[in-house]
Enzyme design. Structure first.
Site, PDB file in Angstrom:
ATOM      1  N   SER A 137       0.839  -1.193   0.000  1.00 51.11           N
ATOM      2  CA  SER A 137       0.000   0.000   0.000  1.00 51.11           C
ATOM      3  C   SER A 137       0.886   1.259   0.000  1.00 51.11           C
ATOM      4  O   SER A 137       1.801   1.349  -0.819  1.00 51.11           O
ATOM      5  CB  SER A 137      -0.941  -0.046   1.215  1.00 51.11           C
ATOM      6  OG  SER A 137      -2.069   0.742   1.006  1.00 51.11           O
ATOM      7  N   ASP A 393      -8.687  -5.807  -5.394  1.00 53.81           N
ATOM      8  CA  ASP A 393      -8.305  -4.658  -4.580  1.00 53.81           C
ATOM      9  C   ASP A 393      -8.682  -3.340  -5.257  1.00 53.81           C
ATOM     10  O   ASP A 393      -8.219  -3.068  -6.363  1.00 53.81           O
ATOM     11  CB  ASP A 393      -6.785  -4.714  -4.353  1.00 53.81           C
ATOM     12  CG  ASP A 393      -6.278  -3.585  -3.470  1.00 53.81           C
ATOM     13  OD1 ASP A 393      -7.104  -2.932  -2.805  1.00 53.81           O
ATOM     14  OD2 ASP A 393      -5.049  -3.367  -3.444  1.00 53.81           O
ATOM     15  N   HIS A 418      -6.004  -6.681  -1.160  1.00 52.94           N
ATOM     16  CA  HIS A 418      -4.931  -5.728  -0.870  1.00 52.94           C
ATOM     17  C   HIS A 418      -3.671  -6.443  -0.359  1.00 52.94           C
ATOM     18  O   HIS A 418      -3.706  -7.091   0.681  1.00 52.94           O
ATOM     19  CB  HIS A 418      -5.444  -4.728   0.169  1.00 52.94           C
ATOM     20  CG  HIS A 418      -4.738  -3.409   0.161  1.00 52.94           C
ATOM     21  ND1 HIS A 418      -4.401  -2.744  -0.996  1.00 52.94           N
ATOM     22  CD2 HIS A 418      -4.321  -2.609   1.184  1.00 52.94           C
ATOM     23  CE1 HIS A 418      -3.807  -1.602  -0.687  1.00 52.94           C
ATOM     24  NE2 HIS A 418      -3.746  -1.496   0.628  1.00 52.94           N
TER      25      HIS A 418
END
Length: 458
Positions: A137, A393, A418
């Site tokens: 991320s 995601d 994710h």
């Protein structure tokens, strides 16, 4: 919960890498976790996780792949905590005052990691050990940036689910919530229709100002009394779907809260569990906000904090830090509009962002800075970066989905949410992620070999 493999330590870090006169040239204690359990001492590579917006233990305990890879490749593993998060608060409780918060930038964080790697390598007599950075991320964005800015220190990067394009303003503001919607729609069109219908009914109640019924239907601790309260409720509900989509793993997890296995499917089953759409919507949000079943009512303003990130900032000090970053460098002007997605129209334009951030932090965001400083989509001169994304995601389409060269490799994981690939192996893993990890492992092994050869010839 701490993993006995890791030792928690503190590194004396420079407060301001870029201004010799500021803050009396002071330092702060930056936390990091380290394990040499698998390290071929002084020879094996160093796997360095570039910590992102949260407590570093949270990432260490949800990134088992890095440990598995270290066991295979004889690596030393370090997880470094990002300044202003977890216990790495440069000014303690005062860290979020103005001007103290001003030292929270992407550039300072990267310099922290560069200095930490350099000094720890000396301390550990590991000067010939290649460094590979890992992140998920925002942490994945930092891994990309480390390879761009400090290729002298970092031999390669695995950037999992790193939205380096959308956060630099290079995307469609509708993409994120469109993709959240698609996850639910792909379980069944009835599911996203039910969500849309429920939000429609809530809108009617709000227009009639039937606040007591809204309180009852959504089990709120306190009846809403203004359009602002209804807006807050919409934000809280939308955020529940965001988290279910991001964390749609095939087994139950404890990361950013507790999630059942396949939460999107569980959410859809809940949305379709009876004729009363508003009750279904409340119970679906409960999967996220009341996973223990212990809450007797929902506190609108405690469970969700609206901020400069429409996908949510979390809670507590960490949410203040992320809000500040979203107000300065990280551009998250995403919107829902009820046309390309199933959510109420909630806009967040650059103008909205500027007015919020000026009020909240006394700063004016710089929408183009990340693009200028970290190359935007013009990455072709870089090398040794893996961009992995899962097609479930909602962040994926804000990142790099196509390989740009033989050493800028995009890996797409079907049925992955994710940064699933950073998680430890699990019996429920889809074949796609097993294959992705294998490719990642091979590339990283090659990069380490190349770097060893390069260092020999210096």
């Amino acid at each position: 919960i701490t993993d006995p493999q890791f030792t928690e330590k503190y590194f004396t870090q420079i407060l301001d890498h870029f201004n010799f006169n500021s803050m009396g040239n002071g330092s702060f204690q930056q936390r990091y976790l380290i394990t040499d359990k698998y390290w071929k001492t002084g020879y094996g590579p160093i796997f360095f996780y570039t910590g992102n917006e949260g407590d570093i233990w949270e990432f260490a305990l949800n990134s088992g792949f890095i440990i598995e890879l270290a066991a295979q490749q004889g690596a030393l593993v370090i997880f470094a905590e990002h300044r202003y998060y977890g216990k790495s608060l440069p000014f303690g409780e005062d860290s979020f005052h103005i001007p103290e918060v001003g030292l929270l930038t992407v550039e300072q964080a990267l310099a922290d990691y560069a200095v930490m790697i350099t000094e720890l390598k000396q301390e550990l007599v590991a000067s010939d050990c290649p460094v590979i950075v890992f992140g998920g991320s925002y942490g994945g964005m930092l891994s990309v940036y480390m390879r761009l800015k400090y290729p002298n220190i970092v031999a390669g990067a695995l950037a999992a689910s790193a939205p380096i394009l959308s956060t630099a303003g290079l995307g469609d503001p509708r993409q994120f919530f469109r993709d959240v919607t698609a996850d639910f729609q792909n379980i069944s069109p009835e599911c996203s229709d039910a969500v849309r219908g429920a939000f429609g009914q809530l809108k009617e109640l709000a227009e009639r100002q039937d606040y007591s019924l809204i309180k009852e239907k959504f089990a709120l601790c306190k009846a809403p009394s203004s359009p602002q309260d209804v807006h807050q409720l919409n934000g809280l509900l939308r955020n529940a779907f965001t988290l279910m989509a991001m964390l749609d793993y095939p087994y139950s997890t404890h990361f950013m809260g507790d999630m059942p296995a396949n939460p999107v499917k569980v959410g859809c089953d809940t949305m379709l569990s009876g004729p009363d759409l508003l009750t279904n919507l409340r119970n679906t949000a409960g999967i996220v906000y009341n996973s223990t079943g212990e809450l007797t009512c929902f506190n609108l303003y405690k469970l969700f904090v609206e901020c400069a990130d429409p996908t949510g900032c979390g809670l507590g000090f960490n949410s203040m830090a992320w809000d500040y970053q979203a107000c300065t460098e990280i551009d998250l002007c995403f919107e829902s509009n009820n046309v390309t997605d199933m959510f109420p129209p909630m806009f967040f334009t650059e103008e909205d962002r500027e007015s919020y951030c000026t009020k909240r932090w006394g700063v004016v965001p710089r929408p183009n800075w990340l693009k200028v400083h970290f190359w935007g989509d013009d990455l072709f001169t870089a090398s040794n970066i893996i961009f992995s994304n899962g097609d479930l995601d909602p962040w994926a389409n804000g990142g790099v989905r196509k390989s740009l060269s033989s050493s800028l490799v995009a890996i797409n994981i079907s049925g992955g949410a994710h940064h699933l690939d950073l998680r430890g192996s699990n019996d429920a893993d889809p074949g796609s992620v097993i294959k992705a990890r294998k490719t990642e492992s091979q590339l990283i092994e090659e990069w380490v070999k190349m770097e060893k050869t390069r260092l020999k010839h210096l």
